[in-house]
Each structure stands twice: as C-alpha cells, then as structure tokens.
Design a protein around this motif. Structure first.
Motif, PDB file in Angstrom:
ATOM      1  N   THR A  77     -24.781  34.365 -47.338  1.00  0.00           N
ATOM      2  CA  THR A  77     -23.784  33.857 -46.404  1.00  0.00           C
ATOM      3  C   THR A  77     -24.495  33.239 -45.216  1.00  0.00           C
ATOM      4  O   THR A  77     -25.372  33.868 -44.619  1.00  0.00           O
ATOM      5  N   LEU A  78     -24.133  32.016 -44.903  1.00  0.00           N
ATOM      6  CA  LEU A  78     -24.627  31.341 -43.701  1.00  0.00           C
ATOM      7  C   LEU A  78     -23.552  31.467 -42.635  1.00  0.00           C
ATOM      8  O   LEU A  78     -22.438  30.960 -42.807  1.00  0.00           O
ATOM      9  N   VAL A  79     -23.864  32.189 -41.556  1.00  0.00           N
ATOM     10  CA  VAL A  79     -22.939  32.301 -40.441  1.00  0.00           C
ATOM     11  C   VAL A  79     -23.289  31.254 -39.399  1.00  0.00           C
ATOM     12  O   VAL A  79     -24.448  30.868 -39.255  1.00  0.00           O
ATOM     13  N   HIS A  80     -22.287  30.776 -38.698  1.00  0.00           N
ATOM     14  CA  HIS A  80     -22.442  29.747 -37.665  1.00  0.00           C
ATOM     15  C   HIS A  80     -23.021  28.438 -38.216  1.00  0.00           C
ATOM     16  O   HIS A  80     -23.955  27.867 -37.627  1.00  0.00           O
ATOM     17  N   PRO A  81     -22.474  27.931 -39.327  1.00  0.00           N
ATOM     18  CA  PRO A  81     -23.002  26.684 -39.876  1.00  0.00           C
ATOM     19  C   PRO A  81     -22.809  25.493 -38.942  1.00  0.00           C
ATOM     20  O   PRO A  81     -23.587  24.538 -39.004  1.00  0.00           O
ATOM     21  N   SER A  82     -21.811  25.550 -38.068  1.00  0.00           N
ATOM     22  CA  SER A  82     -21.580  24.426 -37.164  1.00  0.00           C
ATOM     23  C   SER A  82     -22.756  24.229 -36.205  1.00  0.00           C
ATOM     24  O   SER A  82     -23.086  23.098 -35.849  1.00  0.00           O
ATOM     25  N   VAL A  83     -23.415  25.316 -35.811  1.00  0.00           N
ATOM     26  CA  VAL A  83     -24.593  25.200 -34.941  1.00  0.00           C
ATOM     27  C   VAL A  83     -25.706  24.482 -35.695  1.00  0.00           C
ATOM     28  O   VAL A  83     -26.344  23.566 -35.159  1.00  0.00           O
ATOM     29  N   LEU A  84     -25.919  24.872 -36.935  1.00  0.00           N
ATOM     30  CA  LEU A  84     -26.916  24.214 -37.775  1.00  0.00           C
ATOM     31  C   LEU A  84     -26.618  22.728 -37.908  1.00  0.00           C
ATOM     32  O   LEU A  84     -27.494  21.889 -37.708  1.00  0.00           O
ATOM     33  N   LEU A  85     -25.382  22.394 -38.212  1.00  0.00           N
ATOM     34  CA  LEU A  85     -25.016  20.991 -38.404  1.00  0.00           C
ATOM     35  C   LEU A  85     -25.122  20.185 -37.117  1.00  0.00           C
ATOM     36  O   LEU A  85     -25.584  19.045 -37.132  1.00  0.00           O
ATOM     37  N   ASN A  86     -24.712  20.764 -35.999  1.00  0.00           N
ATOM     38  CA  ASN A  86     -24.826  20.066 -34.711  1.00  0.00           C
ATOM     39  C   ASN A  86     -26.281  19.852 -34.317  1.00  0.00           C
ATOM     40  O   ASN A  86     -26.626  18.819 -33.742  1.00  0.00           O
ATOM     41  N   SER A  87     -27.130  20.799 -34.636  1.00  0.00           N
ATOM     42  CA  SER A  87     -28.543  20.705 -34.262  1.00  0.00           C
ATOM     43  C   SER A  87     -29.338  19.780 -35.180  1.00  0.00           C
ATOM     44  O   SER A  87     -30.205  19.041 -34.717  1.00  0.00           O
ATOM     45  N   LEU A  88     -29.046  19.837 -36.474  1.00  0.00           N
ATOM     46  CA  LEU A  88     -29.886  19.133 -37.446  1.00  0.00           C
ATOM     47  C   LEU A  88     -29.255  17.882 -38.031  1.00  0.00           C
ATOM     48  O   LEU A  88     -29.939  17.135 -38.743  1.00  0.00           O
ATOM     49  N   GLY A  89     -27.993  17.641 -37.770  1.00  0.00           N
ATOM     50  CA  GLY A  89     -27.351  16.415 -38.230  1.00  0.00           C
ATOM     51  C   GLY A  89     -27.464  16.215 -39.731  1.00  0.00           C
ATOM     52  O   GLY A  89     -27.153  17.098 -40.519  1.00  0.00           O
ATOM     53  N   VAL A  90     -27.955  15.053 -40.132  1.00  0.00           N
ATOM     54  CA  VAL A  90     -28.056  14.695 -41.551  1.00  0.00           C
ATOM     55  C   VAL A  90     -28.934  15.693 -42.305  1.00  0.00           C
ATOM     56  O   VAL A  90     -28.612  16.087 -43.429  1.00  0.00           O
ATOM     57  N   TYR A  91     -30.028  16.124 -41.700  1.00  0.00           N
ATOM     58  CA  TYR A  91     -30.896  17.088 -42.371  1.00  0.00           C
ATOM     59  C   TYR A  91     -30.157  18.394 -42.616  1.00  0.00           C
ATOM     60  O   TYR A  91     -30.328  19.026 -43.668  1.00  0.00           O
ATOM     61  N   GLY A  92     -29.321  18.806 -41.675  1.00  0.00           N
ATOM     62  CA  GLY A  92     -28.516  20.009 -41.861  1.00  0.00           C
ATOM     63  C   GLY A  92     -27.558  19.862 -43.025  1.00  0.00           C
ATOM     64  O   GLY A  92     -27.368  20.798 -43.814  1.00  0.00           O
ATOM     65  N   CYS A  93     -26.958  18.691 -43.173  1.00  0.00           N
ATOM     66  CA  CYS A  93     -26.084  18.418 -44.319  1.00  0.00           C
ATOM     67  C   CYS A  93     -26.859  18.507 -45.622  1.00  0.00           C
ATOM     68  O   CYS A  93     -26.374  19.084 -46.611  1.00  0.00           O
ATOM     69  N   LYS A  94     -28.057  17.965 -45.644  1.00  0.00           N
ATOM     70  CA  LYS A  94     -28.886  18.018 -46.851  1.00  0.00           C
ATOM     71  C   LYS A  94     -29.299  19.449 -47.175  1.00  0.00           C
ATOM     72  O   LYS A  94     -29.361  19.836 -48.341  1.00  0.00           O
ATOM     73  N   LEU A  95     -29.568  20.227 -46.152  1.00  0.00           N
ATOM     74  CA  LEU A  95     -29.924  21.624 -46.350  1.00  0.00           C
ATOM     75  C   LEU A  95     -28.753  22.373 -46.985  1.00  0.00           C
ATOM     76  O   LEU A  95     -28.935  23.100 -47.973  1.00  0.00           O
ATOM     77  N   LEU A  96     -27.563  22.186 -46.432  1.00  0.00           N
ATOM     78  CA  LEU A  96     -26.382  22.831 -47.012  1.00  0.00           C
ATOM     79  C   LEU A  96     -26.131  22.352 -48.432  1.00  0.00           C
ATOM     80  O   LEU A  96     -25.797  23.148 -49.323  1.00  0.00           O
TER      81      LEU A  96
END
Length: 88
Positions: free
Chosen positions: A50-69
């Motif tokens: 479980t990834l908690v607080h995914p919005s922080v990850l996405l806000n911080s990493l942008g496109v790379y965060g999307c690719k990670l997810l």
C-alpha cells in the motif's frame, strides 16, 4: 504473504523515492534505484503493498511519479502474488 506500507511523504525526489521503496519493501542492497530495477524486484515479489499519500509523490515527482506508479500497477497486473493499492 507480507504486507508493506510505502509512505509517499518520504518520496520528494527520485533518490528519496527509491530510498523509500528500498526501505519499505526490504529490497536488497544491490537494488539499482531506477524503474527497471524496481520492476525486476516487484515483478517477482509476493506481497500486499500500500502506498499512502500518493498525492505527495505525484506533486513532487510529476511525470516520473506517474511512471513509478505505472510500474507498480503493471507489476501487480503481471504478478498474481503482488498486490498494489494507494490510499490518500
């Protein structure tokens, strides 16, 4: 089956994201800290993640965060023993 929690608040840049993944998933010391290495590890992992607080990850990493997810979701689709979800 092991259960793991990944904290998106610890994933403010790429290096921190991979450090959090390595910590949370108990990845081996030779983990390459990139999306290909992540795929290699989670595509054969037997776990509920479980990834908690995914919005922080996405806000911080942008496109790379999307690719990670995307990497984590695709691994879950390929590996029936790997279950991945997010919770905000």
């Amino acid at each position: 089956m092991n259960a793991y929690i990944i904290d998106g608040t610890n994933m403010r840049d790429r290096a921190a994201a991979h450090a959090e993944l390595a910590r949370a998933l108990s990845l081996p010391s030779h983990y390459g800290a990139n999306l290909d290495a992540l795929w290699d590890e989670v595509s054969c992992l037997r776990a509920d993640v479980t990834l908690v607080h995914p919005s922080v990850l996405l806000n911080s990493l942008g496109v790379y965060g999307c690719k990670l997810l995307q990497t984590l979701y695709e691994a879950a689709a390929e590996n029936p023993d790997f279950h991945f979800k997010t919770e905000d």
